[in-house]
Design an enzyme around this catalytic site. Structure first.
Site, short mmCIF file in Angstrom:
data_model
loop_
_atom_site.label_atom_id
_atom_site.label_comp_id
_atom_site.label_asym_id
_atom_site.label_seq_id
_atom_site.Cartn_x
_atom_site.Cartn_y
_atom_site.Cartn_z
N SER A 138 -4.61 -2.94 9.96
CA SER A 138 -4.73 -4.12 9.11
C SER A 138 -3.33 -4.59 8.72
CB SER A 138 -5.52 -3.78 7.84
OG SER A 138 -5.44 -4.82 6.88
N TYR A 148 -6.19 2.34 0.82
CA TYR A 148 -6.52 1.55 2.00
C TYR A 148 -5.27 1.21 2.80
CZ TYR A 148 -8.39 -2.04 5.05
OH TYR A 148 -8.74 -2.77 6.16
#
Length: 257
Positions: A138, A148
């Site tokens: 990401s 994350y």
């Protein structure tokens, strides 16, 4: 026939990879947690594209789930030529507000599963002197954002590091780093997206098309769209943590639609 195994294959980027690869004539192994959804997806792909599609139910937040996919990847009688490590999820809230077990489950899926499935796939690929692995990370890998972002940063570093060790083997590896993409990701995490501008969204088809082009070009990192390429370039130039405040705030201020 060339075979691709895709984790998180029934929705979002994983489903888009399945459609793209089926259209190109790949046989598929679809991996996800929901057997019914897997079977429906497989039947649809077979009907539309005429390819053989296998389903494998596995929860990659568990040792049993990872082991089942490892076994399939290690099966020399049914070689996998392309592995797409796509499964992943997000947790809503700042660090400390998210239950520890939820954070550990995320690390299991984003890090341990990627490590173990890559390890299972590589021996056969090296022996055949061909194959490729795409690890979906990401843009958050370049923007400090709790567990994350840290887990996705690991995916990028791991992918590029292993690729250096694969020089001359005929095996390719690439980290795919999309920005905001229209999938079920935010809904599943309970995050609204009402304050994310429309121009920032990418379609799953665009993400996958650019990823496949970058993989064919031998790139180790794919960042779909010029806007996100620019964002990553800026993030890399700033001092460590320079975007931390903005990224952390964004992670906590998603509004409902």
């Amino acid at each position: 026939m060339t075979t691709a195994l895709i984790t998180g294959a029934t929705a979002g980027i994983g489903a888009a990879f399945a459609r793209r690869l089926a259209r190109s004539g790949y046989e598929l192994v679809l991996v996800a947690r929901d057997t019914g959804r897997l079977e429906r997806a497989a039947a649809d792909l077979t009907d539309k594209y005429g390819v053989e599609t296998e389903v494998l139910t596995a929860d990659l937040a568990t040792d049993e789930g990872i082991a089942a996919v490892e076994a399939r990847l290690a099966d020399s009688a049914r070689p996998v030529d392309l592995l797409i490590n796509n499964a992943g999820f997000g947790n809503k809230g700042a660090f400390g507000a998210v239950p520890l077990q939820d954070e550990l489950d995320m690390l299991k899926v984003h890090i341990e599963a990627v490590l173990r499935l890559t390890t299972a796939a590589l021996p056969g690929m090296r022996e055949r002197q061909r194959g490729a692995i795409v690890n979906v990370a990401s843009v958050a890998a370049f923007l400090p954002r709790g567990t994350y972002g840290a887990s996705k940063a690991w995916v990028v570093s791991f992918t590029q590091g292993v690729l250096r060790d694969l020089g001359g083997t005929g095996v390719r590896m690439m980290a795919l780093c999309p920005g905001f993409t229209r999938t079920e990701f935010h809904e599943r995490a309970g995050m609204g997206t009402g304050n994310i501008p429309s121009w920032s969204w990418l379609s799953v088809e665009r993400v996958v098309d650019e990823a496949m082009r970058d993989l064919a070009r031998g790139r180790s990192l794919s960042v779909p769209s010029k806007r996100y390429k620019l964002a990553v370039a800026i993030a890399r130039m700033l001092p460590s943590g320079g975007l931390g405040g903005l990224s952390s705030k964004a992670a906590r201020t998603y509004r409902t639609n």
